[in-house]
Design a protein around this motif. Structure first.
Motif, mmCIF file in Angstrom:
data_model
loop_
_atom_site.group_PDB
_atom_site.id
_atom_site.type_symbol
_atom_site.label_atom_id
_atom_site.label_comp_id
_atom_site.label_asym_id
_atom_site.label_seq_id
_atom_site.Cartn_x
_atom_site.Cartn_y
_atom_site.Cartn_z
ATOM 1 N N VAL B 7 12.499 -16.926 1.499
ATOM 2 C CA VAL B 7 13.042 -15.562 1.453
ATOM 3 C C VAL B 7 12.244 -14.649 2.381
ATOM 4 C CG1 VAL B 7 13.876 -15.862 -0.911
ATOM 5 C CG2 VAL B 7 11.629 -14.860 -0.541
ATOM 6 N N LYS B 8 12.958 -13.716 2.982
ATOM 7 C CA LYS B 8 12.310 -12.799 3.928
ATOM 8 C C LYS B 8 12.532 -11.358 3.494
ATOM 9 C CE LYS B 8 12.251 -11.624 8.843
ATOM 10 N NZ LYS B 8 12.889 -11.853 10.149
ATOM 11 N N ASP B 39 19.436 -14.518 1.326
ATOM 12 C CA ASP B 39 18.377 -15.256 0.629
ATOM 13 C C ASP B 39 18.570 -15.147 -0.880
ATOM 14 O OD1 ASP B 39 17.610 -15.441 3.216
ATOM 15 O OD2 ASP B 39 15.715 -14.361 3.015
ATOM 16 N N SER B 61 7.640 -17.014 1.028
ATOM 17 C CA SER B 61 7.925 -16.048 2.075
ATOM 18 C C SER B 61 6.779 -16.036 3.068
ATOM 19 C CB SER B 61 8.119 -14.645 1.476
ATOM 20 O OG SER B 61 8.587 -13.768 2.476
ATOM 21 N N ILE B 102 6.667 -22.536 8.551
ATOM 22 C CA ILE B 102 7.311 -23.044 7.336
ATOM 23 C C ILE B 102 7.247 -24.567 7.284
ATOM 24 C CG2 ILE B 102 9.560 -23.305 6.180
ATOM 25 C CD1 ILE B 102 10.140 -20.378 6.859
ATOM 26 N N PHE B 118 17.853 -21.789 2.253
ATOM 27 C CA PHE B 118 17.582 -20.621 3.088
ATOM 28 C C PHE B 118 18.810 -19.705 3.045
ATOM 29 C CE2 PHE B 118 13.975 -22.153 5.736
ATOM 30 C CZ PHE B 118 14.007 -23.501 5.435
ATOM 31 N N LYS B 120 21.691 -17.771 5.418
ATOM 32 C CA LYS B 120 22.298 -18.213 6.688
ATOM 33 C C LYS B 120 21.725 -17.437 7.868
ATOM 34 C CE LYS B 120 26.010 -15.078 7.646
ATOM 35 N NZ LYS B 120 26.888 -14.689 8.699
ATOM 36 N N GLN B 121 21.246 -16.226 7.599
ATOM 37 C CA GLN B 121 20.540 -15.487 8.647
ATOM 38 C C GLN B 121 19.696 -14.429 7.970
ATOM 39 O OE1 GLN B 121 24.140 -13.787 10.432
ATOM 40 N NE2 GLN B 121 23.125 -11.833 10.664
ATOM 41 N N ALA B 125 16.764 -9.450 12.251
ATOM 42 C CA ALA B 125 16.624 -10.359 13.395
ATOM 43 C C ALA B 125 17.980 -11.016 13.683
ATOM 44 C CB ALA B 125 15.565 -11.416 13.111
ATOM 45 N N ASN B 127 19.132 -13.905 13.420
ATOM 46 C CA ASN B 127 18.906 -15.034 14.319
ATOM 47 C C ASN B 127 19.669 -16.303 13.962
ATOM 48 O OD1 ASN B 127 17.299 -14.545 16.540
ATOM 49 N ND2 ASN B 127 15.397 -14.708 15.405
ATOM 50 N N SER B 128 19.741 -16.617 12.679
ATOM 51 C CA SER B 128 20.240 -17.931 12.234
ATOM 52 C C SER B 128 19.537 -19.065 12.974
ATOM 53 C CB SER B 128 21.755 -18.059 12.454
ATOM 54 O OG SER B 128 22.436 -17.045 11.779
ATOM 55 N N GLN B 129 18.239 -19.032 12.982
ATOM 56 C CA GLN B 129 17.474 -20.051 13.707
ATOM 57 C C GLN B 129 16.535 -20.846 12.814
ATOM 58 O OE1 GLN B 129 15.264 -18.353 16.971
ATOM 59 N NE2 GLN B 129 17.081 -17.588 18.007
HETATM 60 N N1 LIG Z 1 9.430 -14.776 7.406
HETATM 61 C C1 LIG Z 1 10.204 -15.602 6.664
HETATM 62 N N2 LIG Z 1 9.771 -16.036 5.460
HETATM 63 C C2 LIG Z 1 10.534 -16.859 4.692
HETATM 64 N N3 LIG Z 1 11.754 -17.276 5.062
HETATM 65 C C3 LIG Z 1 12.235 -16.865 6.256
HETATM 66 C C4 LIG Z 1 11.490 -16.017 7.122
HETATM 67 N N4 LIG Z 1 12.241 -15.778 8.230
HETATM 68 C C5 LIG Z 1 13.397 -16.454 8.044
HETATM 69 N N5 LIG Z 1 13.404 -17.106 6.868
HETATM 70 C C6 LIG Z 1 14.477 -17.921 6.270
HETATM 71 O O1 LIG Z 1 15.354 -18.353 7.282
HETATM 72 C C7 LIG Z 1 16.661 -17.783 7.101
HETATM 73 C C8 LIG Z 1 17.300 -17.472 8.439
HETATM 74 O O2 LIG Z 1 16.503 -16.560 9.137
HETATM 75 P P1 LIG Z 1 16.697 -16.242 10.690
HETATM 76 O O3 LIG Z 1 16.611 -17.505 11.417
HETATM 77 O O4 LIG Z 1 15.590 -15.279 10.988
HETATM 78 O O5 LIG Z 1 18.053 -15.589 10.802
HETATM 79 C C9 LIG Z 1 16.420 -16.576 6.221
HETATM 80 O O6 LIG Z 1 17.591 -16.216 5.518
HETATM 81 C C10 LIG Z 1 15.311 -17.093 5.308
HETATM 82 O O7 LIG Z 1 15.834 -17.938 4.308
#
Ligand SMILES: Nc1ncnc2c1ncn2[C@@H]1O[C@H](COP(=O)(O)O)[C@@H](O)[C@H]1O
Ligand SMILES: Cc1cc2nc3c(=O)[nH]c(=O)nc-3n(C[C@H](O)[C@H](O)[C@H](O)COP(=O)(O)OP(=O)(O)OC[C@H]3O[C@@H](n4cnc5c(N)ncnc54)[C@H](O)[C@@H]3O)c2cc1C
Lengths: 325, 260
Positions: B7-8, B39, B61, B102, B118, B120-121, B125, B127-129
């Motif tokens: 979770v973020k 999340d 997190s 992570i 996780f 989905k994004q 950010a 990003n979905s990465q």
């Molecule tokens: N700093 C973080 N800490 C924990 N989980 C993260 C973090 N950044 C991203 N995630 C997880 O990755 C998913 C996709 O994030 P993102 O790729 O940034 O769009 C988020 O919904 C979280 O589940």
């Protein structure tokens, strides 16, 4: 060279991949290099023709029986292995469901940076500079990547298609060896939505309804307007979806889909920030709302202040007349 | 089964974003922060799986101390444990950097998990990465943007949203799954849950403990500009007689916007 992953549907390269290739070709010209197409799968060589039409200097077909159906793991393995050998300056993907699923895996495998959902690409100091919306479009980020290759996904419907003359070119076939047990998950079935409607992300015209429609039956008004165009789809705000008036796959916005059609109609939609996040890169936005203060009018290119139940049928008739001229 | 949920902490989606131009960051003061909405779906799914099959839900997190609040929220919803991986670096928009942290944490601190959930994004950010990168770094299969998940013995079936329909993905466990809206309806925390969450100890893991030196985590993304979007030109808003307005709009769409 700039490489572009070609996503296939029913053996044909998707339009969004050709858009990405067209942009790759323009940027490759700035860099003084080539744009190439990369296809992955089993028996995909034959599908390369459209890539030449869109300007690919060459196409690579990464072939394996084990890649007959899509798997993020298998496709990432093939692409990363190819990129490790061919050393492209950049690898681009269309930001589709598949592109968003696949590109991060390829990036991780190559240890390369990735920029998601770009709406602009430029060349500065021999590198690609990417532009992308962040915070649901409330800010715009420009960035370059320190890694080689540079990876990015490009938002569909934003980058213009280049010339699509029928073309021919060299297809380089590479047999990929996928070790047993390397692919631990794969797509086993695609369930198409009934009616074979086109998806809001792929439509050239999107007619979206919000809570102002007052009930599911009134989406019929929007379907009549959409039916005037060959590639139109009906969208919805989250309120309309949450009320159960229409399926979630129609939802536009932050928790729905991001669309950039040529023409976007927002009907009875107030224009909340989470809705704007999904549609503000549309080329022309038309709003119909009875409240002149509705925030949607701030982003609309054209708007009618009025009762949608009066305005939409009239507008449908007027557009029908104009299209018949 | 053991489920890890990532979770973020992100700015509330209603937030007005202001920019600190010299530093090329967003201004944090005045923003309210929440657990990234997707999340929450991931936490809910983990709790439902635990309720059906037993096991434990661990929430993780990566962020600064302020991220403890989103971990407490997940505990209040019912998670068994929470861990903060302390990283004080401001937002880099670089998924690979977070994914490396992570993946390393999963290997060293939480081996043996059956499922990694996780969002989905991460909103902001956008990003979905991170999830698919973590999956690749750990050699796990993935299903992203999932609206339905069925878990059996050692396998899972996920339905992911794709253009014009959905895709059924068969996975062997352990696997990475990312939550899309529609997967479930997250529960509200109960008062009892909130009180219990307050008392729980949340261990903090440092990047140092994970074996990272500062130079290992230089972002690949180099920010060259951050700005607010260019304002759209004021539109033509037609009022008055609907029949007249409709005719005029159709003509404008053809002759001026040239989209008909
Ligand atoms: N700093 C973080 N800490 C924990 N989980 C993260 C973090 N950044 C991203 N995630 C997880 O990755 C998913 C996709 O994030 P993102 O790729 O940034 O769009 C988020 O919904 C979280 O589940
Ligand atoms: C985390 C989060 C994510 C979200 N994600 C999304 C998302 O993905 N997509 C999304 O859309 N929303 C999303 N939302 C919800 C968003 O905040 C708004 O609540 C939603 O967009 C409002 O939908 P609406 O415009 O249909 O309804 P309303 O805001 O109720 O607006 C209805 C509009 O219809 C007009 N109207 C009513 N009757 C008529 C009539 N007869 N003729 C003409 N106009 C009429 C009204 O003037 C009003 O402007 C999200 C919210 C959160 C917190």
């Amino acid at each position: 060279m700039i490489a572009v992953f070609m996503e296939l549907r029913d053996g044909k390269i998707k339009k969004s991949s050709l858009e990405t290739l067209s942009e790759a070709k323009r940027r490759a010209a700035d860099l003084g290099c080539d744009a190439v197409a990369v296809l992955v799968g089993s028996g995909v060589e034959a599908s390369a023709a459209d890539a030449f039409g869109a300007g690919a200097a060459r196409a690579y077909a990464l072939e394996s029986q084990a890649l007959a159906g899509y798997s993020a793991q298998g496709f990432a393995l093939a692409l990363a292995e190819w990129a490790g050998e061919a050393r492209p300056a950049a690898v681009l993907f269309a930001a589709t469901a598949m592109g968003r699923d696949l590109a991060p895996r390829v990036a991780a495998r190559l240890g390369a940076g990735l920029v998601s959902d770009c709406t602009g690409v430029a060349v500065t100091n021999g590198k690609l500079e990417f532009t992308r919306p962040i915070y649901a479009g409330k800010a715009v980020l420009k960035c370059v990547l320190r890694s080689s290759p540079q990876l990015a996904t490009l938002r569909p419907n934003v980058f213009p298609l280049g010339e699509t003359a029928p073309g021919a070119g060299e297809v380089v076939r590479r047999d990929v060896s996928v070790p047993d047990g390397a692919v631990k998950g794969r797509a086993v079935e695609v369930l198409r939505e009934q009616g074979g409607e086109i998806d809001v992300t792929e439509a050239e015209i999107v007619v979206t309804g919000g809570r102002g429609l007052k009930g599911p039956e009134n989406f019929g008004l929007l379907r009549e307007l959409a039916a005037l165009f060959p590639k139109a789809a009906v969208g919805a705000s989250r309120s309309a979806v949450d009320s159960g008036w229409i399926g979630h796959q129609h939802q536009v916005g932050q928790t729905g889909k991001t669309v950039s059609p040529n023409l976007y109609f927002a009907v009875g939609v107030s224009g909340a920030i989470q809705h704007l996040a999904g549609m503000s890169s549309s080329k022309v936005i038309v709003a119909v709302n009875k409240d002149p203060e509705a925030p949607i009018f701030k982003v609309a290119d054209y708007g009618i202040v009025g009762d949608l139940f009066q305005v939409v049928p009239l507008l449908t008739e007027e557009i029908k007349t104009i299209l018949a001229e | 089964m053991t489920i890890l949920v990532f979770v973020k902490r992100v700015p509330d989606t209603e937030s007005k974003i202001r920019i600190q131009y010299e530093a090329r960051t967003i201004l944090e003061d005045g923003l309210s922060f929440v657990i990234s909405p997707y999340d929450e779906f991931a936490v809910e799914e983990a709790l439902r799986l635990r309720e059906a099959k037993g096991g434990a839900v661990r929430v993780v997190s990566v962020g600064k101390d302020e991220s403890l609040t989103v971990l407490r929220k997940a505990l209040a919803m019912g998670a068994d444990e929470a861990v903060l991986i302390k990283d004080v670096t401001p937002e880099t928009y670089d998924g690979l950097r977070t994914a490396r942290i992570i993946a390393r944490a999963v290997e060293r601190k939480f081996p043996g998990a059956d499922l990694l959930l996780f969002g989905k994004q991460s909103v902001g950010a956008d990003n979905s990465q991170v999830p698919a990168m973590v999956a690749e770094l750990l050699g796990l299969p993935q299903a992203t943007v999932v609206t339905k998940l069925e878990v059996a013995d050692g396998t899972a079936t996920a339905f992911r949203e794709i253009e014009g329909g959905s895709e059924k993905v068969a996975l062997s466990l352990p696997a990475v799954v990312t939550a899309q809206k529609g997967l479930n309806e997250p529960r509200y925390e109960t008062l009892k849950g909130i009180m219990a969450a307050k008392k729980k100890d949340i261990p903090v893991v440092t990047l140092d403990e994970l074996g990272f030196a500062a130079e290992d985590l230089v972002p690949q993304v180099e920010i060259t500009g951050l700005d607010v979007p260019a304002a759209r030109q004021a539109g033509k808003i037609l009022q008055g007689d609907p029949a007249h307005a409709a005719r005029e709009l159709a003509a404008l769409l053809r002759n001026e916007a040239k989209v008909l």
